[in-house]
Design a protein around this motif. Sequence first.
Motif, PDB file in Angstrom:
ATOM      1  N   PHE A 216      42.833  37.641  37.633  1.00 42.80           N
ATOM      2  CA  PHE A 216      41.299  38.285  35.987  1.00 42.80           C
ATOM      3  C   PHE A 216      41.644  40.771  36.150  1.00 42.80           C
ATOM      4  O   PHE A 216      41.826  40.575  37.836  1.00 42.80           O
ATOM      5  CB  PHE A 216      40.460  38.419  35.993  1.00 42.80           C
ATOM      6  N   GLY A 217      42.136  40.479  36.017  1.00 40.03           N
ATOM      7  CA  GLY A 217      41.582  42.554  35.496  1.00 40.03           C
ATOM      8  C   GLY A 217      41.774  43.634  34.452  1.00 40.03           C
ATOM      9  O   GLY A 217      42.239  42.756  33.808  1.00 40.03           O
ATOM     10  N   CYS A 218      41.247  44.280  34.357  1.00 37.65           N
ATOM     11  CA  CYS A 218      41.448  45.343  34.199  1.00 37.65           C
ATOM     12  C   CYS A 218      42.446  45.835  33.939  1.00 37.65           C
ATOM     13  O   CYS A 218      42.979  46.177  35.184  1.00 37.65           O
ATOM     14  CB  CYS A 218      39.685  46.110  33.278  1.00 37.65           C
ATOM     15  N   ALA A 219      42.766  46.530  33.239  1.00 34.75           N
ATOM     16  CA  ALA A 219      44.317  47.093  32.694  1.00 34.75           C
ATOM     17  C   ALA A 219      43.628  49.250  33.021  1.00 34.75           C
ATOM     18  O   ALA A 219      42.104  49.303  33.254  1.00 34.75           O
ATOM     19  CB  ALA A 219      44.609  47.499  31.059  1.00 34.75           C
ATOM     20  N   PRO A 220      44.825  49.493  33.667  1.00 34.23           N
ATOM     21  CA  PRO A 220      44.282  51.099  34.281  1.00 34.23           C
ATOM     22  C   PRO A 220      43.539  51.752  33.319  1.00 34.23           C
ATOM     23  O   PRO A 220      43.770  51.349  32.250  1.00 34.23           O
ATOM     24  CB  PRO A 220      45.942  51.176  34.209  1.00 34.23           C
ATOM     25  N   GLY A 221      42.825  52.464  33.754  1.00 35.91           N
ATOM     26  CA  GLY A 221      41.496  53.042  32.744  1.00 35.91           C
ATOM     27  C   GLY A 221      40.823  52.346  31.971  1.00 35.91           C
ATOM     28  O   GLY A 221      40.456  52.958  31.712  1.00 35.91           O
ATOM     29  N   GLU A 222      40.811  51.000  32.307  1.00 36.46           N
ATOM     30  CA  GLU A 222      39.809  50.354  31.354  1.00 36.46           C
ATOM     31  C   GLU A 222      38.561  49.708  32.324  1.00 36.46           C
ATOM     32  O   GLU A 222      38.343  49.367  33.413  1.00 36.46           O
ATOM     33  CB  GLU A 222      40.352  49.389  31.060  1.00 36.46           C
ATOM     34  N   HIS A 223      37.238  49.876  32.223  1.00 34.37           N
ATOM     35  CA  HIS A 223      35.885  49.554  33.085  1.00 34.37           C
ATOM     36  C   HIS A 223      35.072  49.163  32.116  1.00 34.37           C
ATOM     37  O   HIS A 223      34.299  48.258  33.138  1.00 34.37           O
ATOM     38  CB  HIS A 223      35.086  51.245  32.918  1.00 34.37           C
ATOM     39  N   HIS A 224      35.394  47.609  31.097  1.00 31.00           N
ATOM     40  CA  HIS A 224      34.810  46.965  30.377  1.00 31.00           C
ATOM     41  C   HIS A 224      35.057  45.648  30.951  1.00 31.00           C
ATOM     42  O   HIS A 224      36.345  44.435  30.939  1.00 31.00           O
ATOM     43  CB  HIS A 224      34.734  46.947  29.049  1.00 31.00           C
ATOM     44  N   GLN A 225      34.247  45.874  31.898  1.00 32.19           N
ATOM     45  CA  GLN A 225      35.037  43.894  32.675  1.00 32.19           C
ATOM     46  C   GLN A 225      33.809  42.504  32.460  1.00 32.19           C
ATOM     47  O   GLN A 225      34.293  41.823  33.044  1.00 32.19           O
ATOM     48  CB  GLN A 225      35.355  44.034  34.228  1.00 32.19           C
ATOM     49  N   LEU A 226      32.442  43.199  31.697  1.00 32.07           N
ATOM     50  CA  LEU A 226      31.513  41.787  31.706  1.00 32.07           C
ATOM     51  C   LEU A 226      32.612  40.308  30.533  1.00 32.07           C
ATOM     52  O   LEU A 226      31.970  39.845  31.631  1.00 32.07           O
ATOM     53  CB  LEU A 226      30.734  42.495  30.291  1.00 32.07           C
ATOM     54  N   PRO A 227      33.613  41.011  29.451  1.00 29.52           N
ATOM     55  CA  PRO A 227      34.329  39.723  29.498  1.00 29.52           C
ATOM     56  C   PRO A 227      34.737  39.053  30.066  1.00 29.52           C
ATOM     57  O   PRO A 227      34.613  37.670  30.051  1.00 29.52           O
ATOM     58  CB  PRO A 227      35.510  40.533  28.553  1.00 29.52           C
ATOM     59  N   LEU A 228      35.955  39.472  31.528  1.00 32.06           N
ATOM     60  CA  LEU A 228      36.920  38.953  32.606  1.00 32.06           C
ATOM     61  C   LEU A 228      35.161  37.690  33.264  1.00 32.06           C
ATOM     62  O   LEU A 228      35.350  37.447  33.992  1.00 32.06           O
ATOM     63  CB  LEU A 228      37.099  39.139  33.339  1.00 32.06           C
ATOM     64  N   SER A 229      34.184  39.257  33.389  1.00 26.38           N
ATOM     65  CA  SER A 229      33.077  37.940  34.283  1.00 26.38           C
ATOM     66  C   SER A 229      32.774  36.635  33.535  1.00 26.38           C
ATOM     67  O   SER A 229      32.191  35.739  34.258  1.00 26.38           O
ATOM     68  CB  SER A 229      31.690  39.149  35.304  1.00 26.38           C
ATOM     69  N   VAL A 230      32.367  36.867  32.961  1.00 30.70           N
ATOM     70  CA  VAL A 230      31.771  35.731  31.599  1.00 30.70           C
ATOM     71  C   VAL A 230      32.614  34.472  31.646  1.00 30.70           C
ATOM     72  O   VAL A 230      32.570  33.407  32.260  1.00 30.70           O
ATOM     73  CB  VAL A 230      31.021  36.238  30.480  1.00 30.70           C
ATOM     74  N   LEU A 231      33.611  35.070  31.677  1.00 27.02           N
ATOM     75  CA  LEU A 231      35.111  33.928  31.234  1.00 27.02           C
ATOM     76  C   LEU A 231      35.097  33.384  32.395  1.00 27.02           C
ATOM     77  O   LEU A 231      35.473  32.407  32.965  1.00 27.02           O
ATOM     78  CB  LEU A 231      36.328  34.918  30.671  1.00 27.02           C
ATOM     79  N   ALA A 232      35.363  33.956  34.008  1.00 27.75           N
ATOM     80  CA  ALA A 232      35.348  33.604  35.149  1.00 27.75           C
ATOM     81  C   ALA A 232      34.283  32.746  34.879  1.00 27.75           C
ATOM     82  O   ALA A 232      34.370  31.478  35.720  1.00 27.75           O
ATOM     83  CB  ALA A 232      35.521  34.367  36.011  1.00 27.75           C
ATOM     84  N   ALA A 233      32.655  32.995  35.054  1.00 30.77           N
ATOM     85  CA  ALA A 233      32.411  31.834  34.872  1.00 30.77           C
ATOM     86  C   ALA A 233      32.413  30.318  34.221  1.00 30.77           C
ATOM     87  O   ALA A 233      31.523  29.399  34.534  1.00 30.77           O
ATOM     88  CB  ALA A 233      30.821  32.715  35.371  1.00 30.77           C
ATOM     89  N   VAL A 234      32.495  30.921  32.967  1.00 34.17           N
ATOM     90  CA  VAL A 234      32.868  29.662  31.892  1.00 34.17           C
ATOM     91  C   VAL A 234      33.676  28.370  32.911  1.00 34.17           C
ATOM     92  O   VAL A 234      33.678  27.699  32.602  1.00 34.17           O
ATOM     93  CB  VAL A 234      33.270  30.277  30.735  1.00 34.17           C
ATOM     94  N   LEU A 235      34.950  29.128  33.409  1.00 31.29           N
ATOM     95  CA  LEU A 235      35.861  29.098  34.600  1.00 31.29           C
ATOM     96  C   LEU A 235      35.170  27.657  35.420  1.00 31.29           C
ATOM     97  O   LEU A 235      35.950  26.904  36.066  1.00 31.29           O
ATOM     98  CB  LEU A 235      37.423  29.412  34.457  1.00 31.29           C
ATOM     99  N   ALA A 236      34.492  28.915  36.092  1.00 31.78           N
ATOM    100  CA  ALA A 236      33.220  27.618  37.380  1.00 31.78           C
ATOM    101  C   ALA A 236      32.913  26.777  36.817  1.00 31.78           C
ATOM    102  O   ALA A 236      32.449  25.700  37.615  1.00 31.78           O
ATOM    103  CB  ALA A 236      32.545  28.999  37.957  1.00 31.78           C
ATOM    104  N   ASP A 237      32.402  26.850  35.600  1.00 37.42           N
ATOM    105  CA  ASP A 237      31.598  25.522  35.278  1.00 37.42           C
ATOM    106  C   ASP A 237      33.021  24.046  34.963  1.00 37.42           C
ATOM    107  O   ASP A 237      32.183  23.034  35.184  1.00 37.42           O
ATOM    108  CB  ASP A 237      30.945  25.844  33.960  1.00 37.42           C
TER     109      ASP A 237
END
Length: 328
Positions: A216-237
């Motif tokens: 997972f990663g945010c595009a260059p210049g993009e700092h909104h990472q909360l959606p990626l953290s949520v998605l990673a946690a959902v996949l961890a389940d």
Amino acid sequence: MSVQLSTHQPEPDGAGQTGDGGAAEVELVLTVAAVARRLGVAPATLRTWARRYGLGPSGHESGTHRRYTERDLGRLQAMRRLTLAGMPAADAARSVLSTDARAGSVSRAPSQRTSTAVNVVAPPAGTPVQRDLVRAANSMSAAAVSDLVRRSIAAHGALLTWRDLVEPVLDAASRRWPNAADCTAVERLVGYAADTAFRDYAARLAEPVGRRPLLFGCAPGEHHQLPLSVLAAVLADRHIAVRNLGPSVPADALAASVRKTGAAALLLWAESMTTADPAVLASLPVTRPRTEIITAGPGWQSVALPRKARHVRGLDSAVSALMHAVSS
């Protein structure tokens, strides 16, 4: 903040300030192009919202350039959030305008306003834990917010915690007085504390399934990472491991990560059109076995993607696509 509008000279990015030599309070004003960039929509979309739903710039006169105030931007941000959540545009506009009308009916004249903070309120029919989260957020206690989110994840899982707890409170912060700085501060605090809780939960995953990781990663210049953290946690389940590269990952670092990990898929997030650069996708290496390139976030929706990439809309679609990539 009270405002007085006057002729202004726009800054290079389309934003400017009005004033009278420093004697009066000022307000940021934005061009159509600047607002479109901030929201990640086409300028034509803003014109449509103005024409159909009355969400245009305040005080616009025929024959003059459109200039959006901070209050106008707040309304459009609320409109954007609701439509991204799946609400029809007409219904979203009615909700935004009715909220704005209620705010106007109880507000005092600018000269009579006090500096008392406006608190975020719990969503309608809010649950007890939602109200607890709102109280913690209004007191600006990141530790309490994070603790509530962690306990909810442990009890109910990441997906329900996001949909039933964090997302409704963030939505309440953006829709309730969307032009108020204190509500913006609350929204950011909740987002930061929740991001920490979701990331920590995903990092503790033991015995993941699948031989190839997900990137997972945010595009260059993009700092909104909360959606990626949520998605990673959902996949961890689901016992699926994610290597989250975080915000604003340089293009060469993305390419190197794909080569080094042999990831089953790379998901690249862009909140805004200004960070959704298809050239970054085109520069990614071709691997054997193939790394699937997936884009997510509103910034990519109007961007022509290279053939090797595909876009997913919404959390459920992202989870489905990533689980398929891991199992292939």
